[in-house]
Design a protein around this motif. Structure first.
Motif, PDB file in Angstrom:
ATOM      1  N   TYR A  19      -0.490  -1.325  -4.636  1.00  0.00           N
ATOM      2  CA  TYR A  19       0.386  -1.613  -5.701  1.00  0.00           C
ATOM      3  C   TYR A  19       0.776  -3.024  -5.850  1.00  0.00           C
ATOM      4  O   TYR A  19       0.912  -3.529  -4.731  1.00  0.00           O
ATOM      5  CB  TYR A  19       1.528  -0.753  -5.632  1.00  0.00           C
ATOM      6  N   ASN A  37       7.259   1.844   0.934  1.00  0.00           N
ATOM      7  CA  ASN A  37       5.940   1.575   1.042  1.00  0.00           C
ATOM      8  C   ASN A  37       5.617   0.457   2.386  1.00  0.00           C
ATOM      9  O   ASN A  37       4.921   0.449   3.158  1.00  0.00           O
ATOM     10  CB  ASN A  37       5.181   1.415  -0.105  1.00  0.00           C
ATOM     11  N   THR A  95      -0.288   7.805  -0.833  1.00  0.00           N
ATOM     12  CA  THR A  95      -1.621   7.768  -1.738  1.00  0.00           C
ATOM     13  C   THR A  95      -2.456   6.758  -1.066  1.00  0.00           C
ATOM     14  O   THR A  95      -3.825   7.196  -1.395  1.00  0.00           O
ATOM     15  CB  THR A  95      -1.373   7.329  -2.866  1.00  0.00           C
ATOM     16  N   ASP A 149      10.774   2.620  -4.195  1.00  0.00           N
ATOM     17  CA  ASP A 149       9.268   2.909  -3.338  1.00  0.00           C
ATOM     18  C   ASP A 149       8.691   1.863  -2.663  1.00  0.00           C
ATOM     19  O   ASP A 149       7.998   1.852  -1.915  1.00  0.00           O
ATOM     20  CB  ASP A 149       8.597   3.589  -4.669  1.00  0.00           C
ATOM     21  N   TRP A 150       8.853   0.614  -3.726  1.00  0.00           N
ATOM     22  CA  TRP A 150       8.109  -0.550  -2.932  1.00  0.00           C
ATOM     23  C   TRP A 150       8.404  -0.642  -1.360  1.00  0.00           C
ATOM     24  O   TRP A 150       7.809  -1.113  -0.624  1.00  0.00           O
ATOM     25  CB  TRP A 150       8.247  -1.860  -3.949  1.00  0.00           C
ATOM     26  N   THR A 189       0.872  -1.433   0.126  1.00  0.00           N
ATOM     27  CA  THR A 189       0.054   0.114  -0.042  1.00  0.00           C
ATOM     28  C   THR A 189       0.748   1.207   0.036  1.00  0.00           C
ATOM     29  O   THR A 189       1.706   1.270   0.745  1.00  0.00           O
ATOM     30  CB  THR A 189      -0.896  -0.146   1.211  1.00  0.00           C
ATOM     31  N   GLY A 190       0.786   2.074  -0.904  1.00  0.00           N
ATOM     32  CA  GLY A 190       1.403   3.267  -0.900  1.00  0.00           C
ATOM     33  C   GLY A 190       1.141   4.153   0.302  1.00  0.00           C
ATOM     34  O   GLY A 190       0.209   4.494   0.945  1.00  0.00           O
TER      35      GLY A 190
END
Length: 140
Positions: free
Chosen positions: A49, A77, A45, A73-74, A41-42
């Motif tokens: 994902y 998150n 946001t 990013d992953w 989950t972001g």
């Protein structure tokens, strides 16, 4: 083998993110495929994902090599949420306790084949996640 420069690594990462990853998601996580998929989950946001990764199953969870470092990013998150789901070789696992470990910690838990491959590519850090127990999932 010469070390990969940071600009070259960033160019490969961008290509993978925008071109290769969408194609990989079509097969990632399947029983006889090398790539897994991590669902997260972001952190800003709140969106869901899915990101293809290489994941090595361990007795208590998974290890994921970090060829682009811990700032992807992953992983940011997953670290913020404290959890993720990984589908590896057809098995979906709810995972918690994400943390980064160095190769010396990860190596004994890897298959010999994967350990040699990751060493050749100069991967020195891994994301380690633990399979969630019912109490860690928030269930009684």
């Amino acid at each position: 083998m010469p070390a990969i420069t940071e600009p070259a690594r960033d160019a490969v990462r961008q290509f993978n993110k925008h071109v290769l990853n969408p194609a990989m998601l079509l097969v990632a996580g399947r029983t006889h495929w090398y790539a897994a998929v991590i669902r997260h989950t972001g952190r800003r946001t709140g969106r869901s994902y899915a990101t293809p990764v290489v994941a090595e199953r361990t007795p208590d969870g998974v290890l994921i090599p970090l060829p682009y470092g811990a700032g992807v990013d992953w992983l940011r998150n997953v670290m913020a949420a404290g959890r993720a789901t990984v589908t590896v070789h057809g098995e979906s696992l709810d995972l918690v306790d994400p943390h980064v470990v160095d190769a010396a910690i990860a190596a004994p838990q890897l298959s010999a084949h994967r350990r040699r491959a990751f060493e050749r590519f100069g991967i020195d850090h891994f994301a380690a996640l633990t399979v969630a127990t019912p109490s860690k999932r928030g269930r009684p």
